[in-house]
Design a protein around this motif. Structure first.
Motif, short mmCIF file in Angstrom:
data_model
loop_
_atom_site.label_atom_id
_atom_site.label_comp_id
_atom_site.label_asym_id
_atom_site.label_seq_id
_atom_site.Cartn_x
_atom_site.Cartn_y
_atom_site.Cartn_z
N ASN A 44 11.57 22.34 6.70
CA ASN A 44 12.49 22.11 7.98
C ASN A 44 13.29 23.36 8.45
OD1 ASN A 44 14.03 21.84 5.87
ND2 ASN A 44 14.76 19.92 6.35
N ALA B 88 12.05 34.10 -2.32
CA ALA B 88 12.79 33.46 -1.17
C ALA B 88 12.21 32.44 -0.54
CB ALA B 88 13.39 34.33 -0.18
N LEU B 89 12.51 31.18 -0.32
CA LEU B 89 11.83 29.85 0.15
C LEU B 89 12.27 29.79 1.62
CD1 LEU B 89 9.70 27.57 -0.40
CD2 LEU B 89 11.71 26.53 -1.50
N PHE C 98 11.87 26.67 3.99
CA PHE C 98 11.59 25.44 3.96
C PHE C 98 10.92 24.80 5.25
CE2 PHE C 98 15.09 26.40 0.95
CZ PHE C 98 14.98 25.16 0.15
N ARG D 137 16.92 35.35 7.33
CA ARG D 137 17.57 35.00 6.21
C ARG D 137 16.93 35.10 4.97
NH1 ARG D 137 19.62 28.66 5.51
NH2 ARG D 137 17.63 28.55 4.91
N ALA D 138 15.53 34.73 4.83
CA ALA D 138 14.91 34.85 3.50
C ALA D 138 14.77 36.38 3.25
CB ALA D 138 13.68 34.18 3.64
N PHE E 54 12.65 25.55 -8.46
CA PHE E 54 13.23 24.25 -8.28
C PHE E 54 12.83 23.15 -9.17
CE2 PHE E 54 14.70 26.18 -4.20
CZ PHE E 54 15.84 25.85 -4.14
N ARG F 201 7.30 24.69 -5.22
CA ARG F 201 8.73 24.65 -5.77
C ARG F 201 8.73 24.87 -7.35
NH1 ARG F 201 12.19 21.23 -3.48
NH2 ARG F 201 13.17 20.61 -5.21
N ALA G 99 15.87 24.65 7.21
CA ALA G 99 17.34 24.41 6.55
C ALA G 99 18.21 25.67 6.80
CB ALA G 99 17.07 24.13 5.02
N LEU G 100 18.22 25.96 8.08
CA LEU G 100 19.20 26.75 8.50
C LEU G 100 20.65 26.17 8.41
CD1 LEU G 100 17.68 28.35 11.43
CD2 LEU G 100 18.01 29.46 9.27
N PHE G 101 21.66 26.87 8.27
CA PHE G 101 23.02 26.31 8.03
C PHE G 101 23.64 26.13 9.39
CE2 PHE G 101 22.67 29.26 4.14
CZ PHE G 101 22.24 28.24 3.48
N PRO G 102 23.85 24.94 9.83
CA PRO G 102 24.28 24.54 11.40
C PRO G 102 25.47 25.05 11.53
CG PRO G 102 23.97 22.73 10.21
CD PRO G 102 23.44 23.43 9.08
N LEU G 103 26.46 25.18 10.58
CA LEU G 103 27.75 25.49 10.90
C LEU G 103 28.07 26.92 10.93
CD1 LEU G 103 29.42 22.41 9.07
CD2 LEU G 103 28.99 22.54 11.31
#
Ligand SMILES: Nc1ncnc2c1ncn2[C@@H]1O[C@H](COP(=O)(O)OP(=O)(O)OP(=O)(O)O)[C@@H](O)[C@H]1O
Ligand SMILES: [Mg+2]
Lengths: 385, 307
Positions: free
Chosen positions: A84, A79-80, A82, A147-148, A53, A48, A86-90
């Motif tokens: 978990n 680019a990190l 994560f 994505r990263a 961050f 981090r 942390a993909l965007f589910p919507l």
């Protein structure tokens, strides 16, 4: 090649708690670098600090030669990924992948094109319209990587991205990750508490414990030439004999232990000798470096053949032991022996060469190993089992 | 369906099942359906005094609904501008109040859910809740005093030199909008807070890490996630504001009538229960239709709100 990511005397404190202590690391452009350490040792915290961050309490983080102080995570060339994901589910898969481009104001057509390219790279062509929830664990993993990568970072940071996957998939993804890294050619900084992952994928590994870097090196030197008791006990399996140093020279140390007088390599740290006569020391011997020695053992045929196959011939150290139990693992025999005065059972691994072991529980045997294949280190904290 | 009820009975036992079904049924029927059915029935009958209820004079008619539109039971020449404009103003004002609350509450809810920590957060939540221990009337009167000609706000502005004579907050509806906005603020904050809080913090960080400025994080990540909470907050605030009576009665200026006040007058002053019922039904139906329309526009499903 230049140093791409550099940490100079970085300290990170949370109140009184020190999460990272005087970290000095230099990571070269294009390398696969891993931080390896047990849970809670400060790996995520360090990552981090690199991604922005978190500001180090003290010290300097630079990327590509540029001091990163005061630069936020959205402005760093990192680019990190994560823990978990942390993909965007919507959002759909392709919207996820091209989020970084959307941020930069790229048009829809350009984004779609880039999404297809990246989907190709991660072997999910034509799956862009799906929702994230419709993907399998391994596929999500790859979407997170894409994505990263779409952000075109010069450094990709991965926080235990494989920990949620099952063993098979994890092993497959290791190879995949390494291949992707070679293809895109950017620096990967990878965090894991799984030594197998660190050793198989990385150019260099930094082993951490309690916020301190214990050792940095390639997989081979971490495994074969540990410089501290923590590294020796954390990476791979090791048998441990504790004792007192009787004599040392630059190359070898003689240690008096309950198992007898043992001779082992003298591990240097930063070019300096770590042991002197009278010091408390640990002698570490890997299970695969232990052999059955001829002598006390009655079953001599296999024993002498194993001994003969070892390159050095006569063994430098001999220990009397009693077989407790043996496990057959197909390619290996794992033999657990009791040694008087040693708390933990000594483990010996033998390649299964087709012949049966010819020994049984309760049998008195002599174990041997060469001084070159054992290492003597100052006593210190050991990794938890 | 049958299997579901079988399972329900097995899980809760016969006695508890019967009690649950009976009490829920009683609630829905006696407390919700029956009174509304009476209202509907009343609204569709001629206005006669109670002794004649049930007699021939108490016949069915749509005259009260027509009255709302045309201001007379017979002619259709001119519209009932008084009632219609009050109605329209009430709806528009309720929308306005809802938007004010949304603008105020979203940042607060987000802050509470993702930035505030430990004791500070508890203190903030408490200071939001505790003022609502004071009852609604008292709060409305407090606002009236605060916004009055000699109120603390006017005095402060005078003292600061922002204005040189007292500003009439009451006549200009500032007091009313403030009072209404404050009245239902918790119903906006908590649904949004719940929704925002369930968002994985890593998603916010991931968006930030990918270079997103803060406003895009909200637009693309936080708001889509919080949409059900936002919808249920907006729905409740809108419905309750449109149906508010105490605040408009106390804080409204002499010229600004709220539609509920017209309903109230019909019941209590004009003794015209039929017209009051018809107007109340109109308010209810229009509000429901409006909410359903908005939900369609913003693509929210009814089921999501209840999450
Ligand atoms: N914000 C914080 N405030 C206080 N302490 C923290 C904070 N973040 C981390 N720590 C502490 O710092 C230490 C290191 O945490 P970190 O998350 O870096 O561990 P880690 O090596 O990533 O572990 P894991 O493998 O379990 O993810 C932990 O002891 C943790 O309790
Ligand atoms: Mg971690």
């Amino acid at each position: 090649m230049s140093a791409d990511v550099q940490l100079d005397e970085v300290w990170i404190r949370f109140g009184d708690f020190v999460a990272a202590r005087d970290i000095n690391i230099s990571i070269r452009q294009g390398e696969f670098f891993s931080f390896l350490g047990p849970s809670g040792c400060g790996k995520t915290t360090l990552l981090r600090a690199v991604s922005g961050f978190l500001q180090p309490s003290q010290g300097r983080v630079s990327i590509g030669g540029r001091d990163m102080a005061g630069i936020g995570p959205n402005k760093r060339p990192t680019a990190l990924i994560f823990q978990n994901l942390a993909l965007f589910p919507l959002m759909t898969v392709w919207e996820n992948i091209t989020f970084a481009l959307e941020v930069r104001g790229a048009g829809r057509a350009a984004r779609r094109k880039k999404a297809e390219e990246l989907l190709e790279l991660i072997a999910l062509p034509g799956q862009g319209e799906k929702m994230v929830s419709e993907l399998s664990g391994g596929q999500r993993q790859r979407v997170a990587i894409a994505r990263a990568l779409a952000a075109e970072p010069s450094v990709l940071l991965l926080d235990e991205p494989l920990s949620a996957l099952d063993l098979k998939l994890r092993q497959h993804m290791r190879t995949e990750l390494r291949a992707i890294q070679r293809r895109v050619g950017i620096t990967f900084i990878y965090i894991t508490h799984d030594q197998g992952e660190a050793l198989t994928m990385s150019d260099h590994v930094a082993v951490m414990s309690h916020g301190v870097i214990e050792q940095v090196g390639d997989g081979n030197s971490i495994y074969n030439r540990p410089e501290s008791a923590f590294v020796a006990s954390f990476v791979g399996e090791n048998n441990l004999f504790s004792g007192t140093v009787a004599a040392t020279d630059d190359a070898y140390v003689t240690v008096d232990s309950p198992a007898g007088r043992l001779r082992a390599r003298h591990a240097m740290r930063g070019g300096k000798a770590q042991l002197a006569a009278g010091d408390s020391a640990f002698v570490f011997v890997r299970p695969e470096s232990l052999k059955f020695a001829a002598g006390a053992s009655s079953a001599s045929a296999e024993a002498s053949s194993t001994e003969a196959s070892s390159s050095t011939g006569a063994l430098d150290n001999r220990i009397g032991a009693r077989i407790h139990q043996q496990e057959f693992e197909g390619n290996f025999w794992q033999v657990f022996c009791d040694v008087d005065g040693v708390d933990k059972r000594v483990k010996l691994s033998m390649v299964n060469d087709g012949a049966s072991m010819g020994r049984g529980p309760g049998e008195e045997v002599t174990l041997g190993f060469n001084a070159d294949l054992a290492v003597a280190l100052p006593q210190g904290e050991l990794a938890a089992e | 369906m049958f299997a579901y009820w079988q399972n329900f009975f097995r899980k809760h036992g016969a006695a508890l099942s019967v009690f649950l079904l009976a009490s829920v049924g009683f609630w829905i029927f006696m407390m919700i359906l029956l009174p509304q059915a009476f209202m509907l029935d009343f609204s569709l009958r001629a206005n006669v005094p109670p002794p004649k209820w049930g007699s021939d004079a108490h016949h069915y008619t749509a005259e009260h609904y027509r009255y709302m539109l045309y201001g007379s039971a017979q002619s259709v020449d001119s519209y009932n501008f008084v009632d219609l404009s009050v109605f329209a103003r009430t709806i528009v004002a309720a929308i306005f109040v809802t938007l004010i609350d949304l603008a105020l509450c979203y940042p607060v809810a987000y802050y509470l859910a993702h930035a505030a920590t430990g004791g500070w957060r508890r203190l903030m939540v408490l200071s939001l809740i505790v003022p609502f221990w004071v009852n609604e009337l008292l709060r409305a009167f407090a606002f009236k005093i605060m916004f009055g000609g000699n109120g603390i706000i006017n005095n402060a502005l005078l003292w600061l030199g922002v204005i040189d004579q007292p500003y009439d907050f009451i006549r200009n509806s500032v007091a009313l909008y403030s009072g209404l906005s404050y009245a239902y603020i918790l119903l906006m904050i908590f649904p949004i807070y719940n929704a925002v809080e369930s968002l994985d913090r890593n998603q916010i960080e991931a968006a930030r890490d990918l270079g997103s400025p803060w406003w895009r994080i909200h637009k693309r990540v936080v708001i889509p996630h919080a949409k059900p909470g936002i919808t249920s907050g907006c729905t409740m605030v809108f419905m309750l504001t449109a149906g508010a009576l105490a605040a408009p009665q106390i804080l409204g200026g002499p010229s600004s009538l709220w539609f509920t006040q017209i309903i109230y007058q019909a019941f209590n002053q004009a003794g015209n229960w039929a017209r009051g019922s018809a107007y109340a039904i109109i308010l209810l139906v229009v509000c429901i239709l409006f909410v359903l329309l908005m939900m369609r526009v913003f693509k929210v499903k009814l089921g999501e709100i209840a999450r």
